[in-house]
Design a protein around this motif. Structure first.
Motif, PDB file in Angstrom:
ATOM      1  N   GLU A  35      42.226  54.613  16.283  1.00 15.48           N
ATOM      2  CA  GLU A  35      41.492  55.382  17.292  1.00 15.48           C
ATOM      3  C   GLU A  35      40.981  56.655  16.641  1.00 15.48           C
ATOM      4  O   GLU A  35      41.751  57.436  16.079  1.00 15.48           O
ATOM      5  N   VAL A  42      33.741  57.273  13.786  1.00 20.08           N
ATOM      6  CA  VAL A  42      33.994  55.838  13.628  1.00 20.08           C
ATOM      7  C   VAL A  42      33.030  55.284  12.593  1.00 20.08           C
ATOM      8  O   VAL A  42      33.420  54.562  11.668  1.00 20.08           O
ATOM      9  N   THR A  77      37.923  52.278  16.519  1.00 16.49           N
ATOM     10  CA  THR A  77      37.403  52.467  17.871  1.00 16.49           C
ATOM     11  C   THR A  77      37.436  53.936  18.261  1.00 16.49           C
ATOM     12  O   THR A  77      38.234  54.705  17.735  1.00 16.49           O
ATOM     13  N   ASP A  78      36.570  54.297  19.196  1.00 21.87           N
ATOM     14  CA  ASP A  78      36.645  55.632  19.780  1.00 21.87           C
ATOM     15  C   ASP A  78      37.202  55.546  21.201  1.00 21.87           C
ATOM     16  O   ASP A  78      37.144  56.498  21.958  1.00 21.87           O
ATOM     17  N   GLY A  79      37.780  54.400  21.548  1.00 19.06           N
ATOM     18  CA  GLY A  79      38.343  54.194  22.879  1.00 19.06           C
ATOM     19  C   GLY A  79      39.809  53.816  22.826  1.00 19.06           C
ATOM     20  O   GLY A  79      40.438  53.836  21.772  1.00 19.06           O
ATOM     21  N   ARG A  80      40.331  53.434  23.962  1.00 18.38           N
ATOM     22  CA  ARG A  80      41.761  53.135  24.088  1.00 18.38           C
ATOM     23  C   ARG A  80      42.095  51.660  23.963  1.00 18.38           C
ATOM     24  O   ARG A  80      43.256  51.284  24.013  1.00 18.38           O
ATOM     25  N   GLN A  81      41.091  50.815  23.803  1.00 23.41           N
ATOM     26  CA  GLN A  81      41.343  49.380  23.784  1.00 23.41           C
ATOM     27  C   GLN A  81      42.136  48.951  22.549  1.00 23.41           C
ATOM     28  O   GLN A  81      42.229  49.675  21.565  1.00 23.41           O
ATOM     29  N   ASN A  82      42.696  47.756  22.639  1.00 19.29           N
ATOM     30  CA  ASN A  82      43.419  47.136  21.538  1.00 19.29           C
ATOM     31  C   ASN A  82      42.890  45.711  21.391  1.00 19.29           C
ATOM     32  O   ASN A  82      43.570  44.747  21.720  1.00 19.29           O
ATOM     33  N   ARG A  89      49.085  51.444  15.893  1.00 14.78           N
ATOM     34  CA  ARG A  89      47.921  52.216  16.326  1.00 14.78           C
ATOM     35  C   ARG A  89      47.895  53.530  15.557  1.00 14.78           C
ATOM     36  O   ARG A  89      48.878  54.272  15.543  1.00 14.78           O
ATOM     37  N   PHE A  91      45.972  57.253  15.010  1.00 11.39           N
ATOM     38  CA  PHE A  91      45.185  58.270  15.703  1.00 11.39           C
ATOM     39  C   PHE A  91      44.693  59.237  14.637  1.00 11.39           C
ATOM     40  O   PHE A  91      45.498  59.861  13.938  1.00 11.39           O
ATOM     41  N   ALA A  95      41.850  62.371  17.604  1.00 13.28           N
ATOM     42  CA  ALA A  95      42.361  61.459  18.631  1.00 13.28           C
ATOM     43  C   ALA A  95      43.868  61.702  18.676  1.00 13.28           C
ATOM     44  O   ALA A  95      44.518  61.789  17.625  1.00 13.28           O
ATOM     45  N   GLU A 100      52.164  55.258  24.752  1.00 13.63           N
ATOM     46  CA  GLU A 100      51.520  53.951  24.581  1.00 13.63           C
ATOM     47  C   GLU A 100      52.545  52.838  24.766  1.00 13.63           C
ATOM     48  O   GLU A 100      53.714  53.004  24.448  1.00 13.63           O
TER      49      GLU A 100
END
Length: 149
Positions: A35, A42, A77-82, A89, A91, A95, A100
């Motif tokens: 992230e 990104v 990613t710049d989001g929270r998805q996996n 993960r 950061f 980020a 989590e």
């Protein structure tokens, strides 16, 4: 308990450190999602991962707007998805970790030359030290990691 590792950058930049940590993650058979604090970063890290070494290849993909190849072992990613069901993960670039679920390890990398990033890291440490098994790693003058806490 999930591990939360703090990596305090001082001598080597993220573009040099992240590929090595991702390679070690893949060597353990884990998938990773990274992230990043902004979409621009990104794109910059994507380019850096393609060119960080002449004799190595780090397979990865990018999730922009929620789309990503789930088969990739590393996703930026710049989001929270996996999207690749990662067990680790990262950061980076401001980020910051949150509480989590579903990860074996969280890795928080922050720039020691950015006073705001250091303040944020201290806040994350205080907020999450009871939730995770936390360790703190700092670079020495040669760029090697020393466990400090």
């Amino acid at each position: 308990m999930t591990d939360l590792l703090f990596y305090h950058l001082e001598t080597r930049p993220l573009e040099k450190v992240l590929p090595t940590l991702l390679e070690k993650t893949l060597e353990r058979g884990w998938r990773a999602v990274v992230e990043v604090g902004s979409r621009e970063r990104v794109e910059a890290l994507d380019a850096a991962l393609w060119t960080y070494s002449d004799d190595s290849f780090l397979p990865h993909g990018v999730a922009m707007g929620g789309d990503a190849d789930a088969a990739q072992p590393v996703i930026l990613t710049d989001g929270r998805q996996n999207p690749n069901a990662a067990s680790v993960r990262f950061f980076v670039d401001r980020a910051t970790p949150r509480a989590e679920q579903g990860y074996d390890r969280l890795v928080y990398i922050f720039n020691g030359h950015d006073p705001d990033a250091v303040i944020e890291a201290r806040g994350v440490w205080r907020a999450l030290r009871e939730t995770y098994s936390v360790t703190y790693w700092q670079q020495d003058a040669e760029g090697r990691w020393s466990k400090r806490a």
